[in-house]
Design a protein around this motif. Structure first.
Motif, PDB file in Angstrom:
ATOM      1  N   VAL A  33       0.836  -1.260   0.110  1.00 26.55           N
ATOM      2  CA  VAL A  33      -0.047   0.081  -0.083  1.00 26.55           C
ATOM      3  C   VAL A  33       0.864   1.284  -0.211  1.00 26.55           C
ATOM      4  CG1 VAL A  33      -2.138  -0.937   1.208  1.00 26.55           C
ATOM      5  CG2 VAL A  33      -0.536   0.016   2.507  1.00 26.55           C
ATOM      6  N   ASN A  34       2.118   1.228  -0.386  1.00 30.07           N
ATOM      7  CA  ASN A  34       2.967   2.144  -0.358  1.00 30.07           C
ATOM      8  C   ASN A  34       3.261   3.085   0.781  1.00 30.07           C
ATOM      9  OD1 ASN A  34       3.723   1.399  -3.003  1.00 30.07           O
ATOM     10  ND2 ASN A  34       1.639   2.396  -3.706  1.00 30.07           N
ATOM     11  N   LEU A  35       3.261   2.490   2.021  1.00 29.78           N
ATOM     12  CA  LEU A  35       3.474   3.305   3.296  1.00 29.78           C
ATOM     13  C   LEU A  35       4.975   3.064   3.562  1.00 29.78           C
ATOM     14  CD1 LEU A  35       0.394   2.548   5.679  1.00 29.78           C
ATOM     15  CD2 LEU A  35       1.215   4.749   4.495  1.00 29.78           C
ATOM     16  N   MET A  36       5.557   2.240   2.945  1.00 28.28           N
ATOM     17  CA  MET A  36       7.139   2.003   3.287  1.00 28.28           C
ATOM     18  C   MET A  36       8.048   2.451   1.938  1.00 28.28           C
ATOM     19  SD  MET A  36       7.698   0.221   6.160  1.00 28.28           S
ATOM     20  CE  MET A  36       8.974  -0.744   6.189  1.00 28.28           C
ATOM     21  N   ARG A  55      12.633   2.618  10.903  1.00 28.60           N
ATOM     22  CA  ARG A  55      12.196   3.986  11.414  1.00 28.60           C
ATOM     23  C   ARG A  55      10.662   4.331  10.889  1.00 28.60           C
ATOM     24  NH1 ARG A  55      17.445   5.575  10.603  1.00 28.60           N
ATOM     25  NH2 ARG A  55      17.107   6.620   8.784  1.00 28.60           N
ATOM     26  N   ARG A  56      10.789   4.014   9.423  1.00 30.55           N
ATOM     27  CA  ARG A  56       9.502   4.088   8.964  1.00 30.55           C
ATOM     28  C   ARG A  56       8.225   3.282   9.501  1.00 30.55           C
ATOM     29  NH1 ARG A  56       7.150   5.983   4.095  1.00 30.55           N
ATOM     30  NH2 ARG A  56       8.928   7.478   4.200  1.00 30.55           N
ATOM     31  N   SER A  69      -5.423   6.466  11.288  1.00 32.75           N
ATOM     32  CA  SER A  69      -5.798   5.388  10.232  1.00 32.75           C
ATOM     33  C   SER A  69      -4.716   5.275   9.270  1.00 32.75           C
ATOM     34  CB  SER A  69      -7.057   5.616   9.425  1.00 32.75           C
ATOM     35  OG  SER A  69      -6.719   6.952   8.530  1.00 32.75           O
ATOM     36  N   LEU A  70      -4.712   4.168   8.370  1.00 30.78           N
ATOM     37  CA  LEU A  70      -3.516   4.069   7.310  1.00 30.78           C
ATOM     38  C   LEU A  70      -3.591   5.227   6.606  1.00 30.78           C
ATOM     39  CD1 LEU A  70      -3.451   0.145   6.812  1.00 30.78           C
ATOM     40  CD2 LEU A  70      -2.091   1.631   8.211  1.00 30.78           C
ATOM     41  N   GLU A  71      -4.793   5.774   5.977  1.00 24.56           N
ATOM     42  CA  GLU A  71      -4.811   6.985   5.022  1.00 24.56           C
ATOM     43  C   GLU A  71      -4.133   8.218   5.965  1.00 24.56           C
ATOM     44  OE1 GLU A  71      -4.954   9.088   1.848  1.00 24.56           O
ATOM     45  OE2 GLU A  71      -5.242   6.926   1.906  1.00 24.56           O
ATOM     46  N   GLN A  72      -4.515   8.371   7.077  1.00 25.83           N
ATOM     47  CA  GLN A  72      -4.046   9.562   7.920  1.00 25.83           C
ATOM     48  C   GLN A  72      -2.432   9.523   7.943  1.00 25.83           C
ATOM     49  OE1 GLN A  72      -6.431   8.854  11.238  1.00 25.83           O
ATOM     50  NE2 GLN A  72      -7.506  10.915  10.942  1.00 25.83           N
ATOM     51  N   ILE A  73      -1.925   8.139   8.037  1.00 26.23           N
ATOM     52  CA  ILE A  73      -0.652   8.171   8.102  1.00 26.23           C
ATOM     53  C   ILE A  73      -0.039   8.422   6.950  1.00 26.23           C
ATOM     54  CG2 ILE A  73       1.358   6.431   8.398  1.00 26.23           C
ATOM     55  CD1 ILE A  73      -0.655   4.983  10.618  1.00 26.23           C
ATOM     56  N   ARG A  74      -0.554   8.095   5.694  1.00 24.01           N
ATOM     57  CA  ARG A  74      -0.015   8.206   4.360  1.00 24.01           C
ATOM     58  C   ARG A  74       0.043   9.779   4.065  1.00 24.01           C
ATOM     59  NH1 ARG A  74      -0.430   4.870   0.851  1.00 24.01           N
ATOM     60  NH2 ARG A  74      -2.149   3.901   1.520  1.00 24.01           N
ATOM     61  N   GLN A  75      -1.256  10.512   4.767  1.00 26.08           N
ATOM     62  CA  GLN A  75      -1.050  11.992   4.492  1.00 26.08           C
ATOM     63  C   GLN A  75       0.114  12.496   5.210  1.00 26.08           C
ATOM     64  OE1 GLN A  75      -4.722  13.177   6.281  1.00 26.08           O
ATOM     65  NE2 GLN A  75      -6.003  12.609   4.483  1.00 26.08           N
ATOM     66  N   VAL A  76       0.299  12.127   6.416  1.00 18.76           N
ATOM     67  CA  VAL A  76       1.699  12.671   7.045  1.00 18.76           C
ATOM     68  C   VAL A  76       3.042  12.238   6.400  1.00 18.76           C
ATOM     69  CG1 VAL A  76       2.971  12.592   9.137  1.00 18.76           C
ATOM     70  CG2 VAL A  76       0.489  12.711   9.198  1.00 18.76           C
ATOM     71  N   VAL A  77       3.055  10.984   5.867  1.00 23.76           N
ATOM     72  CA  VAL A  77       4.146  10.522   5.215  1.00 23.76           C
ATOM     73  C   VAL A  77       4.480  11.439   4.128  1.00 23.76           C
ATOM     74  CG1 VAL A  77       5.284   8.447   3.857  1.00 23.76           C
ATOM     75  CG2 VAL A  77       4.380   8.278   6.356  1.00 23.76           C
ATOM     76  N   GLY A  79       3.035  14.026   3.131  1.00 21.94           N
ATOM     77  CA  GLY A  79       3.485  15.656   3.180  1.00 21.94           C
ATOM     78  C   GLY A  79       4.700  15.902   4.023  1.00 21.94           C
ATOM     79  N   THR A  80       5.400  15.042   4.660  1.00 18.06           N
ATOM     80  CA  THR A  80       6.583  15.299   5.426  1.00 18.06           C
ATOM     81  C   THR A  80       7.530  15.205   4.243  1.00 18.06           C
ATOM     82  OG1 THR A  80       6.657  13.086   6.250  1.00 18.06           O
ATOM     83  CG2 THR A  80       5.908  14.875   7.752  1.00 18.06           C
ATOM     84  N   GLU A  81       7.534  14.029   3.334  1.00 18.28           N
ATOM     85  CA  GLU A  81       8.335  13.702   2.491  1.00 18.28           C
ATOM     86  C   GLU A  81       8.520  14.770   1.350  1.00 18.28           C
ATOM     87  OE1 GLU A  81       7.781   9.870   0.935  1.00 18.28           O
ATOM     88  OE2 GLU A  81       8.797   8.956   2.646  1.00 18.28           O
ATOM     89  N   GLY A  82       7.430  15.296   1.091  1.00 19.51           N
ATOM     90  CA  GLY A  82       7.199  16.385   0.078  1.00 19.51           C
ATOM     91  C   GLY A  82       7.269  17.921   0.759  1.00 19.51           C
ATOM     92  N   GLY A  83       7.505  17.981   2.019  1.00 19.58           N
ATOM     93  CA  GLY A  83       8.121  19.194   2.854  1.00 19.58           C
ATOM     94  C   GLY A  83       6.687  20.035   2.940  1.00 19.58           C
ATOM     95  N   SER A  84       5.694  19.502   2.877  1.00 20.41           N
ATOM     96  CA  SER A  84       4.417  20.250   2.932  1.00 20.41           C
ATOM     97  C   SER A  84       3.590  20.090   4.079  1.00 20.41           C
ATOM     98  CB  SER A  84       3.626  20.188   1.571  1.00 20.41           C
ATOM     99  OG  SER A  84       3.107  18.729   1.334  1.00 20.41           O
ATOM    100  N   TYR A  85       4.010  19.287   4.984  1.00 21.69           N
ATOM    101  CA  TYR A  85       3.299  18.933   6.261  1.00 21.69           C
ATOM    102  C   TYR A  85       3.625  19.768   7.304  1.00 21.69           C
ATOM    103  CZ  TYR A  85      -0.469  16.002   8.155  1.00 21.69           C
ATOM    104  OH  TYR A  85      -1.753  15.605   8.744  1.00 21.69           O
ATOM    105  N   SER A  86       2.878  20.805   8.058  1.00 17.11           N
ATOM    106  CA  SER A  86       3.334  21.508   8.963  1.00 17.11           C
ATOM    107  C   SER A  86       3.021  20.909  10.429  1.00 17.11           C
ATOM    108  CB  SER A  86       2.613  23.005   9.003  1.00 17.11           C
ATOM    109  OG  SER A  86       1.517  22.618   9.301  1.00 17.11           O
ATOM    110  N   CYS A  87       3.562  21.538  11.374  1.00 24.20           N
ATOM    111  CA  CYS A  87       3.486  20.829  12.690  1.00 24.20           C
ATOM    112  C   CYS A  87       2.139  21.337  13.211  1.00 24.20           C
ATOM    113  CB  CYS A  87       4.348  21.815  13.611  1.00 24.20           C
ATOM    114  SG  CYS A  87       4.361  21.049  15.298  1.00 24.20           S
ATOM    115  N   GLU A  88       1.268  22.209  12.684  1.00 22.38           N
ATOM    116  CA  GLU A  88      -0.051  22.519  12.904  1.00 22.38           C
ATOM    117  C   GLU A  88      -0.916  21.522  12.244  1.00 22.38           C
ATOM    118  OE1 GLU A  88      -2.881  26.166  11.240  1.00 22.38           O
ATOM    119  OE2 GLU A  88      -1.074  27.007  12.528  1.00 22.38           O
TER     120      GLU A  88
END
Length: 143
Positions: A33-36, A55-56, A69-77, A79-88
């Motif tokens: 499911v491309n989380l790793m 680590r992942r 959820s896995l979908e929420q985790i995907r959003q964070v992953v 977003g952080t890999e793309g540099g677009s996910y903020s602490c907020e």
């Protein structure tokens, strides 16, 4: 369960499973499911993992334990890999998870109360005449 933070490379899926407490099937599922991160393979087709994978997987496991959820985790992953996910945004997501946990706790308390009421209403009859079973079969659930 985890080793000192020395650099680990060329780990087998069994090694990663042992280090993280995740089953091999779970690790493979997260790959599908491309989380790793992409996993390199040997010429013989065996997967080769690194610290990044460990680590992942730890991040996924800890996030799941917090109720994401896995979908929420995907959003964070993503977003952080793309540099677009903020602490907020991360805090907002965690607040949503916390609210979901509160709802689950409320639902469990209601279920417990319903069970206690049904137990208290039990007339101690044998199973064919058990009022609790009859109520459940009739779809009656105390509110």
């Amino acid at each position: 369960m985890s080793e000192p933070q020395s650099s680990r490379a060329n780990l087998s899926i069994g090694d990663v499973s042992e280090l993280t407490g995740s089953s091999i099937d779970t690790i493979r599922y997260y790959e599908r499911v491309n989380l790793m991160p992409e996993v390199e393979r040997t010429s013989g087709g065996h997967r080769v993992y690194t610290d990044e994978h460990v680590r992942r997987l730890a991040f996924i496991r800890h996030s799941r334990a917090l109720g994401l959820s896995l979908e929420q985790i995907r959003q964070v992953v993503d977003g952080t890999e793309g540099g677009s996910y903020s602490c907020e945004e991360w805090q907002s997501l965690l607040n949503l998870c916390a609210e979901g946990i509160v709802r689950q706790i409320d639902d469990l308390r209601t279920a417990e109360r319903n069970l206690r009421e049904m137990i208290d209403a039990c007339g101690q009859a044998e199973l064919p005449n058990c009022r609790v079973v009859e109520r459940l079969l009739a779809g009656e659930i105390p509110q």
